[in-house]
Enzyme design. Structure first.
Site, PDB file in Angstrom:
ATOM      1  N   ASP A  17       0.886  -1.151   0.000  1.00 40.52           N
ATOM      2  CA  ASP A  17       0.000   0.000   0.000  1.00 40.52           C
ATOM      3  C   ASP A  17       0.931   1.210   0.000  1.00 40.52           C
ATOM      4  O   ASP A  17       2.098   1.087   0.354  1.00 40.52           O
ATOM      5  CB  ASP A  17      -0.885  -0.014   1.245  1.00 40.52           C
ATOM      6  CG  ASP A  17      -1.957   1.068   1.234  1.00 40.52           C
ATOM      7  OD1 ASP A  17      -2.236   1.627   0.157  1.00 40.52           O
ATOM      8  OD2 ASP A  17      -2.503   1.358   2.301  1.00 40.52           O
ATOM      9  N   ASP A  19      -0.127   5.033   0.697  1.00 41.30           N
ATOM     10  CA  ASP A  19      -0.457   6.088   1.652  1.00 41.30           C
ATOM     11  C   ASP A  19      -0.458   5.546   3.076  1.00 41.30           C
ATOM     12  O   ASP A  19      -1.249   4.674   3.413  1.00 41.30           O
ATOM     13  CB  ASP A  19      -1.822   6.689   1.323  1.00 41.30           C
ATOM     14  CG  ASP A  19      -1.833   7.350  -0.042  1.00 41.30           C
ATOM     15  OD1 ASP A  19      -0.948   8.174  -0.288  1.00 41.30           O
ATOM     16  OD2 ASP A  19      -2.721   7.032  -0.851  1.00 41.30           O
TER      17      ASP A  19
END
Length: 160
Positions: A17, A19
């Site tokens: 991922d 963010d």
């Protein structure tokens, strides 16, 4: 970097991922959102914002419009939010502690790896571009805008 791990089922690939995991970008989104809300006479609220974190942009802006009672259309707000986030990303994106090392380690293992993010491809490319060490990394970059259902549904991870 030396890491020794024994995996009962060795990974065939790694999907990161972006963010909040690779880079400290949640605060950048908050800066952009706070500015947009202030322009509309609204104050950013943790309580109203918390359930929206990590959502695909289209779902996120609908939530902002509903929670803050904004007059914007989802398309206009998504476009403005992306524009503002891109401005902030260029100025102040920082990798999370240990992120560079784990990406380097995964790469050294010869594992395929990529990014699956709720952010748009433009935001993914801009964010990765701010980190010189990752400029040529992450051959696979998938956005929540490319799938039918955003997070927490697994669609973007399955695409990656």
């Amino acid at each position: 970097m030396t890491m020794t791990h024994s995996f009962p089922c060795p990974p065939q690939a790694v999907i990161f991922d972006m963010d909040g995991l690779l880079v400290d970008s949640e605060r950048l989104w908050k800066i952009a959102e706070t500015r947009i809300l202030a322009e509309r006479g609204k104050t950013h609220s943790k309580e109203l914002h918390a359930p929206l974190i990590g959502r695909a942009v289209n779902e996120f802006v609908v939530g902002l419009i509903e929670r803050y009672e904004l007059d914007d259309t989802p398309q206009a707000l998504a476009s403005l939010l992306e524009e503002r986030v891109l401005e902030v990303i260029i100025q102040d994106t920082r990798p999370q502690p240990g992120a560079a090392e784990i990406v380097e380690w995964v790469s050294a293992q010869g594992l395929p790896y990529g990014i699956a993010s709720s952010s748009s491809l433009a935001v993914i490319h801009a964010t990765i571009g701010t980190q010189r060490m990752w400029d040529d990394s992450f051959p696979v970059r998938c956005s929540g805008s490319e799938v039918a259902k955003g997070k927490p549904a697994p669609d973007v991870y399955l695409l990656a």
